[in-house]
Design a protein around this motif. Structure first.
Motif, PDB file in Angstrom:
ATOM      1  N   VAL A 253       3.084   5.915  -2.918  1.00  0.00           N
ATOM      2  CA  VAL A 253       4.242   6.726  -3.313  1.00  0.00           C
ATOM      3  C   VAL A 253       4.295   6.838  -4.832  1.00  0.00           C
ATOM      4  O   VAL A 253       4.524   7.926  -5.372  1.00  0.00           O
ATOM      5  CB  VAL A 253       5.548   6.134  -2.741  1.00  0.00           C
ATOM      6  CG1 VAL A 253       6.769   6.731  -3.411  1.00  0.00           C
ATOM      7  CG2 VAL A 253       5.610   6.344  -1.252  1.00  0.00           C
ATOM      8  N   ASN A 254       4.070   5.734  -5.524  1.00  0.00           N
ATOM      9  CA  ASN A 254       4.104   5.757  -6.985  1.00  0.00           C
ATOM     10  C   ASN A 254       2.983   6.590  -7.577  1.00  0.00           C
ATOM     11  O   ASN A 254       3.100   7.076  -8.700  1.00  0.00           O
ATOM     12  CB  ASN A 254       4.053   4.334  -7.542  1.00  0.00           C
ATOM     13  CG  ASN A 254       5.369   3.628  -7.391  1.00  0.00           C
ATOM     14  OD1 ASN A 254       6.418   4.238  -7.410  1.00  0.00           O
ATOM     15  ND2 ASN A 254       5.308   2.325  -7.224  1.00  0.00           N
ATOM     16  N   VAL A 255       1.901   6.757  -6.857  1.00  0.00           N
ATOM     17  CA  VAL A 255       0.789   7.563  -7.351  1.00  0.00           C
ATOM     18  C   VAL A 255       0.981   9.036  -7.008  1.00  0.00           C
ATOM     19  O   VAL A 255       0.749   9.912  -7.838  1.00  0.00           O
ATOM     20  CB  VAL A 255      -0.553   7.044  -6.776  1.00  0.00           C
ATOM     21  CG1 VAL A 255      -1.675   8.017  -7.041  1.00  0.00           C
ATOM     22  CG2 VAL A 255      -0.870   5.682  -7.359  1.00  0.00           C
ATOM     23  N   SER A 256       1.428   9.349  -5.804  1.00  0.00           N
ATOM     24  CA  SER A 256       1.466  10.738  -5.355  1.00  0.00           C
ATOM     25  C   SER A 256       2.751  11.487  -5.690  1.00  0.00           C
ATOM     26  O   SER A 256       2.712  12.695  -5.937  1.00  0.00           O
ATOM     27  CB  SER A 256       1.208  10.800  -3.849  1.00  0.00           C
ATOM     28  OG  SER A 256       2.218  10.095  -3.161  1.00  0.00           O
TER      29      SER A 256
ATOM     30  N   VAL B 192      13.117  10.139 -13.688  1.00  0.00           N
ATOM     31  CA  VAL B 192      13.356   9.860 -12.269  1.00  0.00           C
ATOM     32  C   VAL B 192      12.782   8.504 -11.896  1.00  0.00           C
ATOM     33  O   VAL B 192      13.421   7.708 -11.206  1.00  0.00           O
ATOM     34  CB  VAL B 192      12.759  10.977 -11.380  1.00  0.00           C
ATOM     35  CG1 VAL B 192      12.735  10.570  -9.927  1.00  0.00           C
ATOM     36  CG2 VAL B 192      13.533  12.270 -11.559  1.00  0.00           C
ATOM     37  N   PHE B 193      11.578   8.215 -12.388  1.00  0.00           N
ATOM     38  CA  PHE B 193      10.950   6.946 -12.047  1.00  0.00           C
ATOM     39  C   PHE B 193      11.555   5.770 -12.792  1.00  0.00           C
ATOM     40  O   PHE B 193      11.363   4.629 -12.392  1.00  0.00           O
ATOM     41  CB  PHE B 193       9.439   7.028 -12.263  1.00  0.00           C
ATOM     42  CG  PHE B 193       8.712   7.501 -11.035  1.00  0.00           C
ATOM     43  CD1 PHE B 193       8.085   6.596 -10.199  1.00  0.00           C
ATOM     44  CD2 PHE B 193       8.685   8.834 -10.700  1.00  0.00           C
ATOM     45  CE1 PHE B 193       7.445   7.016  -9.064  1.00  0.00           C
ATOM     46  CE2 PHE B 193       8.053   9.268  -9.565  1.00  0.00           C
ATOM     47  CZ  PHE B 193       7.431   8.357  -8.740  1.00  0.00           C
ATOM     48  N   MET B 194      12.295   6.004 -13.865  1.00  0.00           N
ATOM     49  CA  MET B 194      13.004   4.915 -14.540  1.00  0.00           C
ATOM     50  C   MET B 194      14.261   4.518 -13.766  1.00  0.00           C
ATOM     51  O   MET B 194      14.735   3.396 -13.897  1.00  0.00           O
ATOM     52  CB  MET B 194      13.383   5.322 -15.958  1.00  0.00           C
ATOM     53  CG  MET B 194      12.219   5.315 -16.914  1.00  0.00           C
ATOM     54  SD  MET B 194      12.633   5.917 -18.554  1.00  0.00           S
ATOM     55  CE  MET B 194      13.972   4.861 -19.013  1.00  0.00           C
ATOM     56  N   ILE B 195      14.785   5.425 -12.972  1.00  0.00           N
ATOM     57  CA  ILE B 195      15.988   5.141 -12.185  1.00  0.00           C
ATOM     58  C   ILE B 195      15.668   4.178 -11.041  1.00  0.00           C
ATOM     59  O   ILE B 195      16.492   3.327 -10.694  1.00  0.00           O
ATOM     60  CB  ILE B 195      16.591   6.454 -11.644  1.00  0.00           C
ATOM     61  CG1 ILE B 195      17.114   7.298 -12.800  1.00  0.00           C
ATOM     62  CG2 ILE B 195      17.690   6.179 -10.638  1.00  0.00           C
ATOM     63  CD1 ILE B 195      17.524   8.685 -12.396  1.00  0.00           C
ATOM     64  N   ILE B 196      14.479   4.273 -10.482  1.00  0.00           N
ATOM     65  CA  ILE B 196      14.125   3.473  -9.301  1.00  0.00           C
ATOM     66  C   ILE B 196      14.249   1.972  -9.549  1.00  0.00           C
ATOM     67  O   ILE B 196      14.898   1.282  -8.763  1.00  0.00           O
ATOM     68  CB  ILE B 196      12.718   3.869  -8.799  1.00  0.00           C
ATOM     69  CG1 ILE B 196      12.732   5.308  -8.286  1.00  0.00           C
ATOM     70  CG2 ILE B 196      12.240   2.919  -7.708  1.00  0.00           C
ATOM     71  CD1 ILE B 196      11.371   5.881  -7.979  1.00  0.00           C
TER      72      ILE B 196
ATOM     73  N   THR C 162       0.828  -1.204   0.000  1.00  0.00           N
ATOM     74  CA  THR C 162       0.000   0.000   0.000  1.00  0.00           C
ATOM     75  C   THR C 162       0.861   1.253   0.000  1.00  0.00           C
ATOM     76  O   THR C 162       0.593   2.203  -0.743  1.00  0.00           O
ATOM     77  CB  THR C 162      -0.934  -0.006   1.226  1.00  0.00           C
ATOM     78  OG1 THR C 162      -1.697  -1.214   1.211  1.00  0.00           O
ATOM     79  CG2 THR C 162      -1.849   1.189   1.218  1.00  0.00           C
ATOM     80  N   VAL C 163       1.906   1.270   0.803  1.00  0.00           N
ATOM     81  CA  VAL C 163       2.779   2.442   0.873  1.00  0.00           C
ATOM     82  C   VAL C 163       3.510   2.653  -0.449  1.00  0.00           C
ATOM     83  O   VAL C 163       3.576   3.776  -0.959  1.00  0.00           O
ATOM     84  CB  VAL C 163       3.784   2.299   2.042  1.00  0.00           C
ATOM     85  CG1 VAL C 163       4.859   3.359   1.969  1.00  0.00           C
ATOM     86  CG2 VAL C 163       3.056   2.359   3.371  1.00  0.00           C
TER      87      VAL C 163
END
Length: 52
Positions: free
Chosen positions: A11-14, A33-37, A6-7
């Protein structure tokens, strides 16, 4: 485990909205930025793999 899922989901949504509105990143910058994760998670997971 449900709490962790859930967390991470929240985080991925907000966080993209925060990065675009508050920080001022463009949508393409947020995508980068999200491709780095996943790359960081893959490298970190490979370094903690048990020996064969």
């Amino acid at each position: 485990m449900v709490l962790v899922f859930t967390v991470v989901f929240m985080v991925n949504v907000s966080v993209p909205f925060y990065l675009e509105e508050a920080v001022g990143y463009s949508p393409s910058q947020v995508g980068l930025v999200f491709m780095i994760i996943p790359a960081v998670l893959a490298v970190g997971g490979a370094s903690h793999r048990p020996p064969l």
